[in-house]
Scaffold this motif. Structure first.
Motif, PDB file in Angstrom:
ATOM      1  N   GLN A 107       0.848  -1.294   0.014  1.00 33.06           N
ATOM      2  CA  GLN A 107      -0.076   0.036   0.079  1.00 33.06           C
ATOM      3  C   GLN A 107       0.827   1.148  -0.068  1.00 33.06           C
ATOM      4  N   PRO A 108       0.810   1.920  -1.024  1.00 30.97           N
ATOM      5  CA  PRO A 108       1.628   3.136  -1.218  1.00 30.97           C
ATOM      6  C   PRO A 108       0.914   4.227  -0.452  1.00 30.97           C
ATOM      7  N   VAL A 109       1.354   5.029   0.461  1.00 30.10           N
ATOM      8  CA  VAL A 109       0.857   6.492   1.058  1.00 30.10           C
ATOM      9  C   VAL A 109       1.910   7.517   0.697  1.00 30.10           C
ATOM     10  N   ARG A 110       1.049   8.555   0.812  1.00 28.09           N
ATOM     11  CA  ARG A 110       1.624  10.051   0.460  1.00 28.09           C
ATOM     12  C   ARG A 110       2.150  10.552   2.104  1.00 28.09           C
ATOM     13  N   ALA A 111       3.114  10.936   2.234  1.00 28.07           N
ATOM     14  CA  ALA A 111       3.400  11.763   3.487  1.00 28.07           C
ATOM     15  C   ALA A 111       3.985  12.936   3.490  1.00 28.07           C
ATOM     16  N   ALA A 112       4.163  13.707   4.429  1.00 29.92           N
ATOM     17  CA  ALA A 112       4.603  15.289   4.571  1.00 29.92           C
ATOM     18  C   ALA A 112       5.962  15.318   3.891  1.00 29.92           C
ATOM     19  N   ARG A 113       6.777  14.311   4.264  1.00 27.16           N
ATOM     20  CA  ARG A 113       8.253  14.378   4.108  1.00 27.16           C
ATOM     21  C   ARG A 113       8.552  13.661   2.584  1.00 27.16           C
ATOM     22  N   SER A 114       7.619  13.108   1.986  1.00 29.89           N
ATOM     23  CA  SER A 114       7.741  12.230   0.778  1.00 29.89           C
ATOM     24  C   SER A 114       8.475  13.269  -0.248  1.00 29.89           C
TER      25      SER A 114
END
Length: 242
Positions: A107-114
């Motif tokens: 499951q790929p997720v977007r994070a603040a520091r991506s």
């Protein structure tokens, strides 16, 4: 050497001959330099595996299927790797190696520091690419079931969802408990790995508030492309089939 393996999502029926899809024929004849009479294996991604022989007929390539069986090489441990988006080559590496190590889904997720920002059509195209990476990893590793690579999600949306996880673990390099100190898992285990810059304080707090258990992989800080793979390998040793 074992026979080359090819993913074939078309229906594989009983023994007999069938023309090979162009993608497989090209890879076998042009890339691997296989010839008439060479052995190969076809698998459908749902557990079916067929042993066959390559046959050349004029300008087309066929497979003479000799035997078909349901063959499982899946891990007894059900792990979903929840990976924060990383640079393209790193994500490819994570998907490839996670499949080899036996994960059931990614499951790929977007994070603040991506460092990578993906949404809309760009995200859809990357997911399609990662799914092909997963297929190639199955061809290499012997898996007959292709793990699901799920659409990219915001971390907040993932945490607010009701996944099939019996337990969600979030990597916290400077805190949390060691994997060996956890109870033996039952059911799907989701393992969350942060991006290159790590989780923000707000993201860590949100993970905890959603019921995630904080875990550590020792006193060293691992890169995002190393951490999830190390965790999956350790879990396979502790509770899986290693």
């Amino acid at each position: 050497m074992s026979a080359p393996r090819f993913f074939c999502d078309e229906v594989i029926s009983g023994p007999g001959e069938r023309i090979l899809p162009e993608r497989i024929a090209h890879h076998a004849a042009r890339v691997l330099r296989m010839g008439d009479g060479d052995s190969l294996v076809l698998f459908d991604g749902r557990g079916l595996e067929a042993c066959a022989t390559l046959v050349r007929r004029e300008r087309s390539w066929w497979a003479r299927i000799e035997s078909i069986a349901q063959v499982s090489r899946e891990s007894s441990l059900d792990v979903v790797l929840v990976q924060a988006l990383a640079a393209a080559d790193k994500m490819d590496w994570v998907v490839q190696k996670a499949v080899e190590l036996g994960v059931s889904a990614i499951q790929p997720v977007r994070a603040a520091r991506s460092v990578v920002r993906l949404s809309g059509e760009r995200a859809d195209k990357r997911v399609l690419h990662w799914r092909q990476v997963a297929v190639s990893a199955c061809e290499q590793s012997g898996r007959n079931r292709v793990p699901e690579v799920r659409p990219v999600s915001d971390l907040e949306a993932y945490l607010a969802s009701n996944p099939d996880a019996s337990r969600r673990l979030v990597l916290e390099p400077l805190g949390g408990v060691g994997l060996k100190n956890l109870d033996e898992p039952f059911g799907p285990q989701h393992f969350l790995v942060g991006p290159e810059g790590g989780w923000t304080a707000e993201e860590s707090a949100a993970c905890r508030a959603a019921g995630c258990v904080g875990v550590t992989l020792g006193p060293r800080v691992l890169r995002t492309e190393t951490a999830g793979l190390a965790a999956v390998a350790a879990m396979q040793v502790l509770w899986g089939d290693f």
